[in-house]
Design a protein around this motif. Structure first.
Motif, PDB file in Angstrom:
ATOM      1  N   VAL A 153       2.173 -20.892 -66.207  1.00 12.39           N
ATOM      2  CA  VAL A 153       2.022 -19.626 -65.472  1.00 12.39           C
ATOM      3  C   VAL A 153       0.583 -19.128 -65.606  1.00 12.39           C
ATOM      4  O   VAL A 153      -0.056 -18.764 -64.606  1.00 12.39           O
ATOM      5  N   LEU A 154       0.063 -19.116 -66.825  1.00 10.48           N
ATOM      6  CA  LEU A 154      -1.311 -18.646 -67.037  1.00 10.48           C
ATOM      7  C   LEU A 154      -2.321 -19.523 -66.313  1.00 10.48           C
ATOM      8  O   LEU A 154      -3.282 -19.010 -65.712  1.00 10.48           O
ATOM      9  N   GLN A 155      -2.113 -20.818 -66.339  1.00  8.68           N
ATOM     10  CA  GLN A 155      -3.003 -21.743 -65.630  1.00  8.68           C
ATOM     11  C   GLN A 155      -2.971 -21.454 -64.121  1.00  8.68           C
ATOM     12  O   GLN A 155      -4.012 -21.409 -63.468  1.00  8.68           O
ATOM     13  N   PHE A 156      -1.793 -21.242 -63.579  1.00  6.49           N
ATOM     14  CA  PHE A 156      -1.646 -20.908 -62.161  1.00  6.49           C
ATOM     15  C   PHE A 156      -2.395 -19.617 -61.837  1.00  6.49           C
ATOM     16  O   PHE A 156      -3.162 -19.547 -60.871  1.00  6.49           O
ATOM     17  N   LEU A 157      -2.164 -18.570 -62.635  1.00  9.15           N
ATOM     18  CA  LEU A 157      -2.783 -17.271 -62.361  1.00  9.15           C
ATOM     19  C   LEU A 157      -4.305 -17.343 -62.432  1.00  9.15           C
ATOM     20  O   LEU A 157      -5.001 -16.741 -61.595  1.00  9.15           O
ATOM     21  N   ARG A 158      -4.836 -18.069 -63.396  1.00  8.29           N
ATOM     22  CA  ARG A 158      -6.304 -18.226 -63.484  1.00  8.29           C
ATOM     23  C   ARG A 158      -6.843 -18.948 -62.253  1.00  8.29           C
ATOM     24  O   ARG A 158      -7.876 -18.572 -61.713  1.00  8.29           O
ATOM     25  N   ALA A 159      -6.149 -19.975 -61.811  1.00 14.81           N
ATOM     26  CA  ALA A 159      -6.599 -20.727 -60.635  1.00 14.81           C
ATOM     27  C   ALA A 159      -6.526 -19.866 -59.373  1.00 14.81           C
ATOM     28  O   ALA A 159      -7.442 -19.898 -58.537  1.00 14.81           O
ATOM     29  N   VAL A 160      -5.467 -19.096 -59.212  1.00 19.77           N
ATOM     30  CA  VAL A 160      -5.320 -18.246 -58.025  1.00 19.77           C
ATOM     31  C   VAL A 160      -6.394 -17.155 -58.008  1.00 19.77           C
ATOM     32  O   VAL A 160      -6.885 -16.783 -56.937  1.00 19.77           O
ATOM     33  N   ASP A 161      -6.775 -16.657 -59.182  1.00 20.58           N
ATOM     34  CA  ASP A 161      -7.821 -15.632 -59.235  1.00 20.58           C
ATOM     35  C   ASP A 161      -9.138 -16.128 -58.637  1.00 20.58           C
ATOM     36  O   ASP A 161      -9.962 -15.320 -58.205  1.00 20.58           O
ATOM     37  N   ARG A 162      -9.335 -17.422 -58.596  1.00 20.45           N
ATOM     38  CA  ARG A 162     -10.563 -17.987 -58.026  1.00 20.45           C
ATOM     39  C   ARG A 162     -10.457 -18.254 -56.523  1.00 20.45           C
ATOM     40  O   ARG A 162     -11.443 -18.611 -55.892  1.00 20.45           O
ATOM     41  N   LEU A 163      -9.274 -18.115 -55.964  1.00 14.33           N
ATOM     42  CA  LEU A 163      -9.079 -18.385 -54.534  1.00 14.33           C
ATOM     43  C   LEU A 163      -9.491 -17.176 -53.692  1.00 14.33           C
ATOM     44  O   LEU A 163      -9.225 -16.041 -54.076  1.00 14.33           O
ATOM     45  N   PRO A 164     -10.076 -17.437 -52.532  1.00 16.56           N
ATOM     46  CA  PRO A 164     -10.376 -16.314 -51.635  1.00 16.56           C
ATOM     47  C   PRO A 164      -9.111 -15.892 -50.890  1.00 16.56           C
ATOM     48  O   PRO A 164      -8.203 -16.696 -50.694  1.00 16.56           O
ATOM     49  N   SER A 165      -9.031 -14.648 -50.551  1.00 19.52           N
ATOM     50  CA  SER A 165      -8.047 -14.099 -49.619  1.00 19.52           C
ATOM     51  C   SER A 165      -6.620 -13.944 -50.142  1.00 19.52           C
ATOM     52  O   SER A 165      -5.770 -13.442 -49.425  1.00 19.52           O
ATOM     53  N   VAL A 166      -6.333 -14.345 -51.369  1.00 16.96           N
ATOM     54  CA  VAL A 166      -4.991 -14.140 -51.930  1.00 16.96           C
ATOM     55  C   VAL A 166      -5.105 -13.613 -53.350  1.00 16.96           C
ATOM     56  O   VAL A 166      -6.134 -13.759 -54.006  1.00 16.96           O
ATOM     57  N   ARG A 167      -4.014 -13.008 -53.799  1.00 16.81           N
ATOM     58  CA  ARG A 167      -3.907 -12.622 -55.207  1.00 16.81           C
ATOM     59  C   ARG A 167      -2.445 -12.743 -55.612  1.00 16.81           C
ATOM     60  O   ARG A 167      -1.543 -12.697 -54.767  1.00 16.81           O
ATOM     61  N   CYS A 168      -2.227 -12.910 -56.901  1.00 16.80           N
ATOM     62  CA  CYS A 168      -0.870 -13.020 -57.430  1.00 16.80           C
ATOM     63  C   CYS A 168      -0.762 -12.128 -58.648  1.00 16.80           C
ATOM     64  O   CYS A 168      -1.449 -12.350 -59.639  1.00 16.80           O
ATOM     65  N   ARG A 169       0.100 -11.127 -58.546  1.00 15.92           N
ATOM     66  CA  ARG A 169       0.331 -10.200 -59.650  1.00 15.92           C
ATOM     67  C   ARG A 169       1.813 -10.073 -59.965  1.00 15.92           C
ATOM     68  O   ARG A 169       2.221  -9.184 -60.696  1.00 15.92           O
ATOM     69  N   SER A 170       2.615 -10.975 -59.378  1.00 19.10           N
ATOM     70  CA  SER A 170       4.063 -10.867 -59.539  1.00 19.10           C
ATOM     71  C   SER A 170       4.690 -12.227 -59.782  1.00 19.10           C
ATOM     72  O   SER A 170       4.185 -13.237 -59.298  1.00 19.10           O
ATOM     73  N   LEU A 171       5.787 -12.215 -60.498  1.00 18.59           N
ATOM     74  CA  LEU A 171       6.570 -13.412 -60.750  1.00 18.59           C
ATOM     75  C   LEU A 171       7.983 -13.193 -60.236  1.00 18.59           C
ATOM     76  O   LEU A 171       8.501 -12.081 -60.259  1.00 18.59           O
ATOM     77  N   MET A 172       8.615 -14.285 -59.809  1.00 14.26           N
ATOM     78  CA  MET A 172      10.029 -14.251 -59.478  1.00 14.26           C
ATOM     79  C   MET A 172      10.713 -15.293 -60.359  1.00 14.26           C
ATOM     80  O   MET A 172      10.251 -16.427 -60.449  1.00 14.26           O
ATOM     81  N   ALA A 173      11.773 -14.888 -61.001  1.00 17.53           N
ATOM     82  CA  ALA A 173      12.509 -15.795 -61.870  1.00 17.53           C
ATOM     83  C   ALA A 173      13.987 -15.659 -61.530  1.00 17.53           C
ATOM     84  O   ALA A 173      14.580 -14.602 -61.728  1.00 17.53           O
ATOM     85  N   TYR A 174      14.557 -16.701 -60.989  1.00 15.77           N
ATOM     86  CA  TYR A 174      15.947 -16.671 -60.529  1.00 15.77           C
ATOM     87  C   TYR A 174      16.750 -17.683 -61.332  1.00 15.77           C
ATOM     88  O   TYR A 174      16.497 -18.878 -61.263  1.00 15.77           O
ATOM     89  N   GLU A 175      17.695 -17.196 -62.080  1.00 15.62           N
ATOM     90  CA  GLU A 175      18.528 -18.066 -62.904  1.00 15.62           C
ATOM     91  C   GLU A 175      19.723 -18.538 -62.081  1.00 15.62           C
ATOM     92  O   GLU A 175      20.839 -18.049 -62.229  1.00 15.62           O
ATOM     93  N   ALA A 176      19.475 -19.490 -61.207  1.00 18.18           N
ATOM     94  CA  ALA A 176      20.509 -19.961 -60.275  1.00 18.18           C
ATOM     95  C   ALA A 176      21.716 -20.548 -61.002  1.00 18.18           C
ATOM     96  O   ALA A 176      22.823 -20.515 -60.468  1.00 18.18           O
ATOM     97  N   GLN A 177      21.512 -21.065 -62.199  1.00 19.76           N
ATOM     98  CA  GLN A 177      22.625 -21.686 -62.916  1.00 19.76           C
ATOM     99  C   GLN A 177      23.669 -20.676 -63.349  1.00 19.76           C
ATOM    100  O   GLN A 177      24.787 -21.047 -63.665  1.00 19.76           O
ATOM    101  N   VAL A 178      23.335 -19.384 -63.346  1.00 14.45           N
ATOM    102  CA  VAL A 178      24.319 -18.377 -63.713  1.00 14.45           C
ATOM    103  C   VAL A 178      24.654 -17.448 -62.536  1.00 14.45           C
ATOM    104  O   VAL A 178      25.480 -16.559 -62.685  1.00 14.45           O
TER     105      VAL A 178
END
Length: 185
Positions: A153-178
């Protein structure tokens, strides 16, 4: 035909349950469960804790944006050019729209398609919540995302911070097994 009194009682019952749990979070209405714009509006008009809509498809998000809804989450990743074009239209119209992505490659693709936007387009990272036991040899649940660990997750967020035109400040976690299991089983 919809019995609006019964509909409103169902909403009231849900709110009473939420109040007993002392929940403070807002609730995003899933439009794949409630498909009628006037009924969606009826729920949203109740105010807090209802905030925003979770949509199944980009075309649905676009339709609902056209109906006046302005806080939309496309809860399923897409790699369709037409879908991203619709999301960009919603975004450029000044509405709040977010897209769930499940990988850095998806975030990079969306970033390229959002070049030139006046404000960053919002992404939500889908984190895999499957249950793994026996040193990962037993997997229970769906494989929603290759992102599984805090480090990823941290690796993803650091990489996205370097991308132009997008940002990510939210996570979605869905426990489909339950999902859909009773509280006492």
């Amino acid at each position: 035909f919809v019995d609006l009194d019964a509909f409103d009682r169902n909403i009231d019952h849900f709110l009473q349950l939420r109040q007993r749990l002392a929940a403070q979070h807002s609730i995003r209405l899933a439009t794949k469960s409630l498909r009628v714009p006037s009924l969606i509006q009826r729920v949203v008009d109740r105010g807090h804790p209802f905030r925003g809509l979770m949509c199944y498809a980009a075309s649905e998000a676009w339709f609902l944006a056209e109906q006046g809804f302005g806080d939309l989450l496309l809860a399923y990743p897409t790699n369709q050019q037409a879908d991203v074009a619709l999301l960009r239209w919603i975004h450029d119209a000044g509405k709040c729209v977010r897209l769930v992505v499940d990988s850095l490659a998806a975030a990079e693709w969306v970033s390229q398609n959002m070049l030139g936007v006046s404000r960053p387009f919002e992404l939500v990272l889908d984190v895999d919540m499957s249950y793994r036991v026996a040193a990962g040899r037993l997997h229970i649940g769906v494989r929603r995302s290759p992102v599984r660990t805090i480090g990823q997750v941290l690796q993803f967020l650091r990489a996205v911070d370097r991308l132009p035109s997008v940002r990510c400040r939210s996570l979605m976690a869905y426990e489909a097994q339950v999902a859909g299991l009773p509280d006492r089983n």
